[in-house]
Scaffold this motif. Sequence first.
Motif, PDB file in Angstrom:
ATOM      1  N   PRO A  83     -75.262  75.943 104.169  1.00 35.50           N
ATOM      2  CA  PRO A  83     -75.834  76.401 102.893  1.00 35.50           C
ATOM      3  C   PRO A  83     -75.903  77.917 102.757  1.00 35.50           C
ATOM      4  CG  PRO A  83     -77.108  74.569 103.750  1.00 35.50           C
ATOM      5  CD  PRO A  83     -76.144  74.957 104.823  1.00 35.50           C
ATOM      6  N   LEU A  84     -75.803  78.651 103.876  1.00 37.00           N
ATOM      7  CA  LEU A  84     -75.871  80.111 103.822  1.00 37.00           C
ATOM      8  C   LEU A  84     -74.524  80.752 103.517  1.00 37.00           C
ATOM      9  CD1 LEU A  84     -78.211  80.903 106.866  1.00 37.00           C
ATOM     10  CD2 LEU A  84     -78.792  80.884 104.436  1.00 37.00           C
ATOM     11  N   SER A  85     -73.536  79.953 103.131  1.00 35.21           N
ATOM     12  CA  SER A  85     -72.209  80.516 102.847  1.00 35.21           C
ATOM     13  C   SER A  85     -72.255  81.530 101.716  1.00 35.21           C
ATOM     14  CB  SER A  85     -71.239  79.391 102.498  1.00 35.21           C
ATOM     15  OG  SER A  85     -71.091  78.484 103.574  1.00 35.21           O
ATOM     16  N   GLY A  86     -73.130  81.327 100.747  1.00 37.22           N
ATOM     17  CA  GLY A  86     -73.251  82.282  99.652  1.00 37.22           C
ATOM     18  C   GLY A  86     -73.713  83.638 100.120  1.00 37.22           C
ATOM     19  N   SER A  87     -74.650  83.660 101.060  1.00 37.82           N
ATOM     20  CA  SER A  87     -75.123  84.942 101.593  1.00 37.82           C
ATOM     21  C   SER A  87     -74.032  85.640 102.394  1.00 37.82           C
ATOM     22  CB  SER A  87     -76.365  84.717 102.467  1.00 37.82           C
ATOM     23  OG  SER A  87     -76.065  83.887 103.569  1.00 37.82           O
ATOM     24  N   MET A  88     -73.205  84.849 103.098  1.00 35.56           N
ATOM     25  CA  MET A  88     -72.085  85.431 103.839  1.00 35.56           C
ATOM     26  C   MET A  88     -71.115  86.131 102.888  1.00 35.56           C
ATOM     27  SD  MET A  88     -69.050  83.356 105.701  1.00 35.56           S
ATOM     28  CE  MET A  88     -68.710  82.675 104.079  1.00 35.56           C
ATOM     29  N   SER A  89     -70.832  85.493 101.766  1.00 35.56           N
ATOM     30  CA  SER A  89     -69.934  86.098 100.788  1.00 35.56           C
ATOM     31  C   SER A  89     -70.510  87.391 100.237  1.00 35.56           C
ATOM     32  CB  SER A  89     -69.681  85.114  99.641  1.00 35.56           C
ATOM     33  OG  SER A  89     -68.970  85.734  98.593  1.00 35.56           O
ATOM     34  N   ALA A  90     -71.801  87.382  99.897  1.00 35.64           N
ATOM     35  CA  ALA A  90     -72.435  88.575  99.335  1.00 35.64           C
ATOM     36  C   ALA A  90     -72.412  89.736 100.315  1.00 35.64           C
ATOM     37  CB  ALA A  90     -73.872  88.249  98.923  1.00 35.64           C
ATOM     38  N   LEU A  91     -72.610  89.450 101.589  1.00 40.26           N
ATOM     39  CA  LEU A  91     -72.656  90.519 102.590  1.00 40.26           C
ATOM     40  C   LEU A  91     -71.267  91.038 102.931  1.00 40.26           C
ATOM     41  CD1 LEU A  91     -75.354  89.183 105.097  1.00 40.26           C
ATOM     42  CD2 LEU A  91     -75.546  91.196 103.644  1.00 40.26           C
ATOM     43  N   VAL A  92     -70.373  90.152 103.329  1.00 38.16           N
ATOM     44  CA  VAL A  92     -69.070  90.569 103.851  1.00 38.16           C
ATOM     45  C   VAL A  92     -68.185  91.162 102.752  1.00 38.16           C
ATOM     46  CG1 VAL A  92     -66.979  89.794 105.018  1.00 38.16           C
ATOM     47  CG2 VAL A  92     -69.204  88.861 105.694  1.00 38.16           C
ATOM     48  N   ASN A  93     -68.098  90.458 101.635  1.00 34.56           N
ATOM     49  CA  ASN A  93     -67.232  90.948 100.558  1.00 34.56           C
ATOM     50  C   ASN A  93     -67.710  92.280 100.012  1.00 34.56           C
ATOM     51  OD1 ASN A  93     -65.354  88.800 100.508  1.00 34.56           O
ATOM     52  ND2 ASN A  93     -66.770  87.533  99.349  1.00 34.56           N
ATOM     53  N   THR A  94     -69.020  92.415  99.832  1.00 39.11           N
ATOM     54  CA  THR A  94     -69.547  93.628  99.215  1.00 39.11           C
ATOM     55  C   THR A  94     -69.518  94.803 100.170  1.00 39.11           C
ATOM     56  OG1 THR A  94     -71.026  92.244  97.896  1.00 39.11           O
ATOM     57  CG2 THR A  94     -71.509  94.601  97.968  1.00 39.11           C
ATOM     58  N   ARG A  95     -69.981  94.593 101.385  1.00 34.42           N
ATOM     59  CA  ARG A  95     -70.148  95.723 102.303  1.00 34.42           C
ATOM     60  C   ARG A  95     -68.855  96.148 102.974  1.00 34.42           C
ATOM     61  NH1 ARG A  95     -75.999  94.907 105.403  1.00 34.42           N
ATOM     62  NH2 ARG A  95     -77.255  94.639 103.508  1.00 34.42           N
ATOM     63  N   GLU A  96     -67.912  95.238 103.182  1.00 32.06           N
ATOM     64  CA  GLU A  96     -66.733  95.591 103.966  1.00 32.06           C
ATOM     65  C   GLU A  96     -65.403  95.326 103.262  1.00 32.06           C
ATOM     66  OE1 GLU A  96     -67.074  97.264 106.630  1.00 32.06           O
ATOM     67  OE2 GLU A  96     -69.244  97.004 106.825  1.00 32.06           O
ATOM     68  N   TYR A 186     -78.227  81.557  97.221  1.00 30.43           N
ATOM     69  CA  TYR A 186     -78.194  82.443  98.387  1.00 30.43           C
ATOM     70  C   TYR A 186     -77.337  83.675  98.132  1.00 30.43           C
ATOM     71  CZ  TYR A 186     -80.749  79.249 101.394  1.00 30.43           C
ATOM     72  OH  TYR A 186     -81.735  78.479 101.950  1.00 30.43           O
ATOM     73  N   PHE A 187     -76.325  83.513  97.292  1.00 30.68           N
ATOM     74  CA  PHE A 187     -75.481  84.664  96.955  1.00 30.68           C
ATOM     75  C   PHE A 187     -76.302  85.735  96.237  1.00 30.68           C
ATOM     76  CE2 PHE A 187     -72.740  86.981  94.037  1.00 30.68           C
ATOM     77  CZ  PHE A 187     -71.706  87.386  94.858  1.00 30.68           C
ATOM     78  N   SER A 188     -77.043  85.347  95.213  1.00 27.63           N
ATOM     79  CA  SER A 188     -77.850  86.305  94.457  1.00 27.63           C
ATOM     80  C   SER A 188     -79.041  86.802  95.268  1.00 27.63           C
ATOM     81  CB  SER A 188     -78.335  85.666  93.157  1.00 27.63           C
ATOM     82  OG  SER A 188     -79.102  84.503  93.425  1.00 27.63           O
ATOM     83  N   LEU A 189     -79.566  85.973  96.173  1.00 29.94           N
ATOM     84  CA  LEU A 189     -80.713  86.370  96.988  1.00 29.94           C
ATOM     85  C   LEU A 189     -80.367  87.513  97.933  1.00 29.94           C
ATOM     86  CD1 LEU A 189     -83.677  85.666  97.873  1.00 29.94           C
ATOM     87  CD2 LEU A 189     -82.641  84.199  99.615  1.00 29.94           C
ATOM     88  N   VAL A 190     -79.126  87.485  98.464  1.00 33.00           N
ATOM     89  CA  VAL A 190     -78.729  88.432  99.505  1.00 33.00           C
ATOM     90  C   VAL A 190     -77.904  89.584  98.946  1.00 33.00           C
ATOM     91  CG1 VAL A 190     -77.628  88.580 101.798  1.00 33.00           C
ATOM     92  CG2 VAL A 190     -78.779  86.505 101.130  1.00 33.00           C
TER      93      VAL A 190
END
Length: 268
Positions: A83-96, A186-190
Amino acid sequence: MIKMLAETGRQFTFYVKVIAAVPRSLVRYWRHIVRLIAEVSFGSATLLAGGGTIGVVFAMSFVSGSQIGLEGFRGLDLVSLSPLSGSMSALVNTRELAPIVAGLTLAAKVGTGFTAQLGAMRISEEIDALDAMSIRSLPFLVTTRMIAAFFTVIPLYLVGLFASYVATRLVVVDLNGQSGGNYDYYFSLVLPPQDVLFSLLKALVLAMVVTMVHCYYGYTATGGPEGVGRAAGRALRTSIVLIMIVDVLLTFAFWGIHQELPGTGGGR
């Protein structure tokens, strides 16, 4: 070793002069900057033209985002954290991912063009002719190109970021069957707004680095057409290495060595 240190010193001095000439170039050569922005952004097969760099950055970001979705979901699913896949997308795509793809595309597409242009002018003595006419060639030719790249990398970044977001969500939600509502939550949360701003700043800094490196090798090219080709190769290798180094340093500067997970209270 001495030659390497001397070359590093020459490059550093060149970059300092380029940055110091920004106010002069903005005041005296703003028309030239506008022309360069239009040339790089809307010229034939360049940044925003059909089939140009915008298509390349979209494709690269989409494929990279898909890979993040595939491998990231699989890894999280192994430990029952899919379920945390959305947070992974928000972090990795945005930051790197988006800044790096934009920087690499700028180096491969626009930077090599700058190297070839300036190298051709150097070997044909056009740069010497400018200096002889009391026109400072470095602000006119190099600083103006850096400013133009600074502005034109913004659409590259936005397109790449959008493509990576869409690709990761497609893979996680549509291919792997993850709940769309859970993913979006989770995407919008992170994804705090400052992360997008820091990511854009990353892309802008990388654009400056790439442009200055490629312009340096073109500006100092020697040895005829063959020398211009060697200069383009050296510029591309150098810019790729510097993109990765600067990206790591900016990540530490913006988010620290021990990063926290935004919106969840989790850290270290």
